[in-house]
Scaffold this active site. Structure first.
Site, PDB file in Angstrom:
ATOM      1  CB  SER A  41      -0.971  -0.048   1.189  1.00  0.00           C
ATOM      2  OG  SER A  41      -1.967   0.934   1.082  1.00  0.00           O
ATOM      3  CD  GLU A  97      -7.839  -3.895  -1.391  1.00  0.00           C
ATOM      4  OE1 GLU A  97      -8.431  -4.881  -0.900  1.00  0.00           O
ATOM      5  OE2 GLU A  97      -8.180  -2.721  -1.173  1.00  0.00           O
ATOM      6  CG  HIS A 133      -5.356  -0.414  -1.948  1.00  0.00           C
ATOM      7  ND1 HIS A 133      -5.722  -1.357  -1.006  1.00  0.00           N
ATOM      8  CD2 HIS A 133      -4.411   0.361  -1.344  1.00  0.00           C
ATOM      9  CE1 HIS A 133      -5.053  -1.157   0.122  1.00  0.00           C
ATOM     10  NE2 HIS A 133      -4.247  -0.129  -0.068  1.00  0.00           N
TER      11      HIS A 133
END
EC number: 3.4.15.6
Length: 330
Positions: A161, A245, A214
């Site tokens: 992330s 993800e 993501h």
């Protein structure tokens, strides 16, 4: 009986994460789990683990642990506590210890203890959160230099992330206080909300890469195209690499990379053709942007950008800030 009790307590103390050492006003918190004095059981190897956020693929993390010589992992973050370290040690397994440093300010980037921990890490993993904090706390500091040096020493580094967002040669810093979405980025890629950062970290094979995370779940293909358009003002060779993800792209020293992902998970390679029309306050126009998907049964070579067995591939275009004809999973 007392001897057994003392032995049991010693084992629990060894395995349990240490309480945070920071007190109010201190610049970082510290957690540890495992045996910090244990010898590394194998050699380290150069590697990058690019994680798209969300749930972890333990197979990818075990690959990472192997390249860290099953030794000592350091987790860096700027929010949260030591849970990621506990998960790596107890659930992933195969490592001697995990230390976690949670940065509260830029001052920690000059702390001698922090720098010593990084210098002795067999593997470093940068957790998620807000990448703007990583930029504010680490850019142009000894911590950034230590991360570069760690990789030069032939040791693995990973990020998920926000921790992946900062690894590219050009990074989306989210410095405007938010996280821009695809429509807004395509509507004004040259504008102040597309806050790109250069000269931060210097990862092998990622010098001309803008990463994003993501990816499919948050519909970030458009914004990555916009990031690459703006990045090309400084770096004409810039391309994009998005990770879904739950997926992790595991990059070997020679640049060859395989994806670990749940069903339907991909990495996305974004390679523009020609020159974008990029004007401040105006939407993006770009005649051709090749988009290629990498699934677990395929591979990508980050030296050449050659994709083996692509999951999908095609050329999209951007007209008036709208992404048209983008390929994707069936």
């Amino acid at each position: 009986m007392k001897t057994l009790l003392r032995l049991a307590l010693a084992v629990l103390a060894l395995l349990a994460p240490a309480a945070a050492s920071a007190r109010p006003g201190e610049s970082y918190s510290y957690y540890a789990i495992g045996d910090l004095a244990a010898a590394r059981s194998g050699p380290t190897a150069p590697a990058l683990m690019l994680v798209g956020g969300g749930d972890w693929d333990y197979g990818a993390f075990r690959w990472f642990a192997e390249r860290a010589g099953h030794g000592h992992i350091v987790v860096l973050r700027a929010s949260g506590e030591g849970q990621a370290g506990e998960e790596i040690y107890s659930q992933v397994g195969g490592v001697a210890s995990v230390q976690t440093i949670v940065f509260h300010s830029r001052a920690a980037a000059n702390d001698a203890r922090v720098l010593d921990i990084l210098a002795h890490a067999d593997g470093i993993f940068i957790a998620g959160g807000d990448q703007a904090n990583y930029v504010r706390y680490w850019k142009d500091t000894p911590v950034a230099a230590a991360l570069d040096a760690h990789v030069r020493r032939g040791r693995p580094l990973g990020g998920t992330s926000a921790g992946l967002a900062i690894l590219g040669g050009t990074a989306y810093g989210a410095m405007d206080g938010g996280s821009i979405d695809s429509p807004a980025a395509l509507a004004d890629p040259a504008g102040p909300a597309v806050t790109l950062v250069t000269g931060f970290l210097h990862m092998p094979r990622l010098a001309h890469v803008v990463t994003d995370t993501h990816f499919a779940k948050r519909d970030r293909l458009g914004r990555l195209v916009a990031f690459v358009a703006k990045a090309r003002l400084r770096d004409p060779r810039a391309i994009g690499l998005g990770i879904d993800e739950g997926a992790a792209l595991c990059v070997e020293a020679d640049g060859s990379a395989k994806l670990h992902a749940p069903p339907g998970g991909h990495a996305w390679l974004v390679e523009p053709h020609g020159t974008a029309r990029l004007r401040a306050g105006k939407p993006l126009d770009w005649a051709g942007v090749r988009i290629t998907g990498i699934a677990p049964d395929g591979a990508i070579d980050l030296r050449t950008l050659r994709v083996t067995r692509p999951a999908f591939s095609g050329v999209a275009r951007v007209a008036g800030g709208k992404l048209i004809g983008a390929p994707g999973p069936k």
